[in-house]
Design an enzyme around this catalytic site. Structure first.
Site, PDB file in Angstrom:
ATOM      1  N   MET A   1      -2.798  15.495 -21.820  1.00  0.00           N
ATOM      2  CA  MET A   1      -4.016  14.976 -22.237  1.00  0.00           C
ATOM      3  C   MET A   1      -5.112  15.230 -21.307  1.00  0.00           C
ATOM      4  SD  MET A   1      -3.572  13.253 -24.928  1.00  0.00           S
ATOM      5  CE  MET A   1      -5.446  12.818 -25.022  1.00  0.00           C
ATOM      6  N   GLU A   2      -4.608  15.652 -19.799  1.00  0.00           N
ATOM      7  CA  GLU A   2      -5.622  16.356 -19.021  1.00  0.00           C
ATOM      8  C   GLU A   2      -6.077  17.507 -19.262  1.00  0.00           C
ATOM      9  OE1 GLU A   2      -3.892  12.715 -17.162  1.00  0.00           O
ATOM     10  OE2 GLU A   2      -2.842  14.392 -18.357  1.00  0.00           O
TER      11      GLU A   2
ATOM     12  N   ASP B   1     -24.171  21.245 -23.581  1.00  0.00           N
ATOM     13  CA  ASP B   1     -25.153  20.642 -23.153  1.00  0.00           C
ATOM     14  C   ASP B   1     -26.155  21.349 -22.217  1.00  0.00           C
ATOM     15  OD1 ASP B   1     -26.396  18.116 -22.136  1.00  0.00           O
ATOM     16  OD2 ASP B   1     -25.688  18.682 -20.009  1.00  0.00           O
TER      17      ASP B   1
ATOM     18  N   LEU C   1      -4.456   4.548 -23.132  1.00  0.00           N
ATOM     19  CA  LEU C   1      -3.274   4.452 -22.794  1.00  0.00           C
ATOM     20  C   LEU C   1      -2.520   5.505 -21.895  1.00  0.00           C
ATOM     21  CD1 LEU C   1      -2.017   3.075 -26.252  1.00  0.00           C
ATOM     22  CD2 LEU C   1      -2.659   1.854 -24.368  1.00  0.00           C
ATOM     23  N   CYS C   2      -3.457   6.579 -21.408  1.00  0.00           N
ATOM     24  CA  CYS C   2      -3.028   7.334 -20.630  1.00  0.00           C
ATOM     25  C   CYS C   2      -2.686   6.767 -19.224  1.00  0.00           C
ATOM     26  CB  CYS C   2      -3.929   8.661 -20.476  1.00  0.00           C
ATOM     27  SG  CYS C   2      -3.859   9.540 -21.644  1.00  0.00           S
ATOM     28  N   HIS C   3      -1.734   7.040 -18.522  1.00  0.00           N
ATOM     29  CA  HIS C   3      -1.500   6.710 -16.985  1.00  0.00           C
ATOM     30  C   HIS C   3      -2.561   7.792 -16.089  1.00  0.00           C
ATOM     31  CE1 HIS C   3       2.213   5.960 -19.063  1.00  0.00           C
ATOM     32  NE2 HIS C   3       2.295   4.786 -17.948  1.00  0.00           N
TER      33      HIS C   3
END
Length: 162
Positions: A112-113, A127, A75-77
């Site tokens: 969120m970014e 990794d 739901l992030c833009h």
């Protein structure tokens, strides 16, 4: 559920409509850390890991992840980021602290970014050296501060690395 913006009045998930919001400069800073064996820490800092420059690759991965957050979080833009920075602070004998800063001029924040950037940068470190240390632990990925928008500024009270 009125205080949860990603749900409508019927309780269904939806993307928030930000069309009526005004554009402002928005900044978010997130952090996290990865703990490892001291020998793994030493190899990363010496730059002699088999896969190459661990922190350099992790920095690029974090930047790329910030740019793709709208594709990863349902739901992030999707946002036109104006700046993303990833910094690493070695904390001997066995921890690397990561700080991710994301910026945009837009109608919604970049929390969120920044969180995605920090998470993916740390995952990339894992990794790159997992062949020599599978026991690494990624910890404390969290928002440290955000600025801009209607809600203004917020900063974590216990911020150690602003």
């Amino acid at each position: 559920m009125n205080d949860l913006t990603h749900f409508n009045a019927q309780g269904e998930a939806h993307m928030v409509n930000v069309a009526a919001k005004r554009e402002t400069h928005r900044v978010a800073v997130a952090s996290g850390r990865i703990r490892m064996a001291p020998a793994t820490f030493d190899r990363i800092l010496a730059g002699d890991a088999k896969k190459g420059d661990v922190l350099g690759v992790a920095r690029v991965a974090g930047i790329m992840a910030a740019k793709r957050t709208g594709e990863l979080i349902p739901l992030c833009h999707p946002l036109p980021l104006t700046h993303v920075a990833i910094d690493f602070i070695p904390e001997p004998p066995n921890t690397i602290h990561c700080t991710a800063r994301a910026e945009t001029v837009g109608r919604t924040g970049v929390e969120m970014e920044a969180l995605t950037a920090a998470s993916v940068a740390l995952l990339t470190i894992y990794d790159m050296v997992k062949a020599i240390d599978r026991g690494m632990t990624i910890e404390a990925v969290q928002l440290e501060e955000k600025h801009g928008g209607k809600s203004g500024s917020w900063q974590r009270a216990s911020a150690v690395h602003p």
